[in-house]
Design a protein around this motif. Sequence first.
Motif, PDB file in Angstrom:
ATOM      1  N   ALA A   1       0.828  -1.205   0.000  1.00  0.00           N
ATOM      2  CA  ALA A   1       0.000   0.000   0.000  1.00  0.00           C
ATOM      3  C   ALA A   1       0.867   1.262   0.000  1.00  0.00           C
TER       4      ALA A   1
ATOM      5  N   GLU B   1     -12.233  -5.157   9.902  1.00  0.00           N
ATOM      6  CA  GLU B   1     -11.176  -4.360   9.269  1.00  0.00           C
ATOM      7  C   GLU B   1     -10.405  -5.214   8.268  1.00  0.00           C
ATOM      8  N   ARG B   2     -10.035  -6.430   8.727  1.00  0.00           N
ATOM      9  CA  ARG B   2      -9.274  -7.308   7.840  1.00  0.00           C
ATOM     10  C   ARG B   2     -10.139  -7.761   6.658  1.00  0.00           C
TER      11      ARG B   2
ATOM     12  N   TYR C   1     -12.460  -6.161   5.291  1.00  0.00           N
ATOM     13  CA  TYR C   1     -12.527  -5.040   4.345  1.00  0.00           C
ATOM     14  C   TYR C   1     -11.263  -5.011   3.475  1.00  0.00           C
ATOM     15  N   TRP C   2     -10.120  -5.250   4.092  1.00  0.00           N
ATOM     16  CA  TRP C   2      -8.859  -5.206   3.324  1.00  0.00           C
ATOM     17  C   TRP C   2      -8.829  -6.278   2.247  1.00  0.00           C
TER      18      TRP C   2
ATOM     19  N   GLU D   1      -2.991  -7.555   7.650  1.00  0.00           N
ATOM     20  CA  GLU D   1      -4.198  -7.261   6.874  1.00  0.00           C
ATOM     21  C   GLU D   1      -5.193  -6.447   7.710  1.00  0.00           C
TER      22      GLU D   1
ATOM     23  N   GLU E   1      -3.923  -2.846   7.717  1.00  0.00           N
ATOM     24  CA  GLU E   1      -4.118  -2.170   6.427  1.00  0.00           C
ATOM     25  C   GLU E   1      -5.595  -1.854   6.188  1.00  0.00           C
ATOM     26  N   GLY E   2      -6.469  -2.769   6.596  1.00  0.00           N
ATOM     27  CA  GLY E   2      -7.898  -2.536   6.399  1.00  0.00           C
ATOM     28  C   GLY E   2      -8.386  -1.344   7.204  1.00  0.00           C
TER      29      GLY E   2
ATOM     30  N   HIS F   1      -6.888   1.886   5.657  1.00  0.00           N
ATOM     31  CA  HIS F   1      -7.566   2.262   4.414  1.00  0.00           C
ATOM     32  C   HIS F   1      -8.924   2.898   4.722  1.00  0.00           C
TER      33      HIS F   1
END
Length: 735
Positions: free
Chosen positions: A299, A610-611, A613-614, A427, A430-431, A434
């Motif tokens: 990312a 969250e993960r 979503y990533w 992950e 990052e989710g 983002h």
Amino acid sequence: MLNRRNFLKSGLTAGVAPLTSGLSHLDGLAEEAAATGVLVELPQRLAPSSASVPWQQKIRRVGQTNFNEYDPAVMNVDQWADYWHSVKADIVYVSVTGILAFYPSKVQFHRHGKYLKGRDLFGECVLAAKKRDMRVVARMSPDLNWPDALEAHPEWAMRNHDGSVQHSSEDPRLFKTCMFTSYMDDYVPAIMREVNSLYDVDCFYANGWPPLGNLPVCYCAVCSRLPPPGTPAYWSVFTDRVLNLWKRYDAIAKEKKPDSFFFANSGGNVRGGPNLDQLAKVTSWFQADNQGRTYEEPAIWGCSLQGRVCNAVLDGKVAANVTAAYSTGQPGWRNVSKSPAETRMWLNQTVASGMVPYIHFVGDENSFVEDRRWQKVGEEYFPWTAKHDAHLAGRRSIANIGVVIGQSTQLLYPGPATERSRTYMRETTEGMYHALLEGRVAFDYVHEDRLEPEQLAKYRALLLPNVAMLSDKQCRQLSDYVQAGGSLMASFETSLYDENLKPRDEFGLAEVMGVSKGGAAVGTNGNAYSARLEKPHEILAGFSDTTWIAGAQNRVPVKPVEGAVATVVPGFVRYPPELAYPAQPHTDEPAVVLRESGRSRTVWIPGDIERTYWITGHSDLLRLLHNAIRWVSHDERVVTVDGDGLMEVFCWETSPGYAVHLLNYNTPNAFHGWVKDASPVGPQRVTMRLPNGVSVKSVELLRSEQKPVFAFRNQTVQFTVPGVEEYEVAAITVA
Ligand SMILES: [Zn+2]
């Protein structure tokens, strides 16, 4: 999306200074700004600092040409020094090393390279830098050594389980040295003392140690007596050893000059290496070895993320992020320039996130004779920062949302039993990141060991994206935070483990979040679970024409609660389609648990949202996350930036006023390197409410060198940045 009008209707603005009060005459300004939340007044400005700061905190630009074995044969020291001086570097790294000496070292096993031939390249470079008023970092590398050292000191090597020596994977002549052995106690101090006796250096740095984002796995005689690798107990002795050596080396650095210091490699973003809270207390400089995007972390925001980690622990100490102007990644080319736009983006993120920009290239001949393309980036970028140092040096971050890092979870938690994946928490991180960027949320990272009330006071809400490991004390601190009016959002296995990774029967945050564990984690076999919408609520705003939305890949079932706004429809097979329908279309298992008490609100999401979503990009998950963040925070904003595009926003209080940094990620290369050209985005409207008694003198756009028109009434400043190419900094000077 929830907007301000919903909030007014639902009467949720108590205690908040709404933007509308006295602003109706602001020609639509208030009404428009209101679309993105409730603007709250910034805190009173910090008093001007009169305290003198250590010299390293005044460093604004760092240069490094990393020497290779061949350089002593050909290096033109004046050319090297002239370049770094011309771009206004305050400090340069010069290689001492511990693998190959770049001066005629007499320390045993400090091998002279085959091209050194008695040349004192290190000494020449120190003199050349000093002549040009640049400070010098003496760069060592204690991580590898040669067979003669191994033969004399077999105890220095890292060992595999079978007792064999661990070698460099790229050059097997070199063995890996173990940080728990006398190699670190004897060899490194000998080099430091020799350098101090011969040269005038400003500080010492160790490359290649300690490891970043992971922990050593060694079975040498010393390590065999330590707790098993990868366990919380090992992490604790690892941190102790790192800090113990760090302090001893620091004392050696100071033997010659009291303002000298030692620091070593840091970075690894949210995973870190040693405990970052403890490390920050001993170090004088955070070397963020985070040189560019990687295959595993592709990312675009990787450097900003590191900057936020530094801000979470450093309390204003300097962090410098190493930007490789060479080609990072796998495969990489350490002697070939990368795309200038990508290098600049990394530097932009360095500056925006509050770190000091730092350019790195490997090999002197490679960078001054063979490939000189990278130099133009430094020539343009560094002098630009020098022009604006006052605006670019942040005093404190203006953010009202805190995201708990969970460093121990990041390092030690293996993921849920349904997954067991090394990349699980990456992950998750990052989710969440983002989603926060998509929502243009002003947020800071918060370290789990810094949850004292004074650390948390600035945050309207704390977010806990699957922070699985929390001690009883940390759970109590979070509970106290809620008692004091703070809000929490948490997901999945948050608080299901203690600080020793011991599973709890019940969530550590069960009481404060109003949840109770209803069973073991459930994964997905085919079709993931969904969330059935039971009743209207702000957290479900924007979901229309449907009775259910996407859930997440994994969830920890929680027991039924009164009045759940959404319930779980358990997953089922994805194939064959004949069987792809819910066997249980309706349950009383909550898909989200909400609580409200006074000013405090909590949201519990039982899935790893969250993960998920990533890895899926599902817009339901993004909407639910955004709605949840807005609801727990009462949608209070310290700054709003309205406009199109994927943008990362930082807002700093500075000595002259405030600086709003806008990083344009609206590029086809946001999720896979590299940026080739700028993809400009259109107008971005910035609105902030300044503290009482503070007024605006000027607003200046530092990258495009424009002065936008601004409105300032009733303490609210608003202006429009006409467009952003790669990066813009709106510098507000106050009176
Ligand atoms: Zn060992």
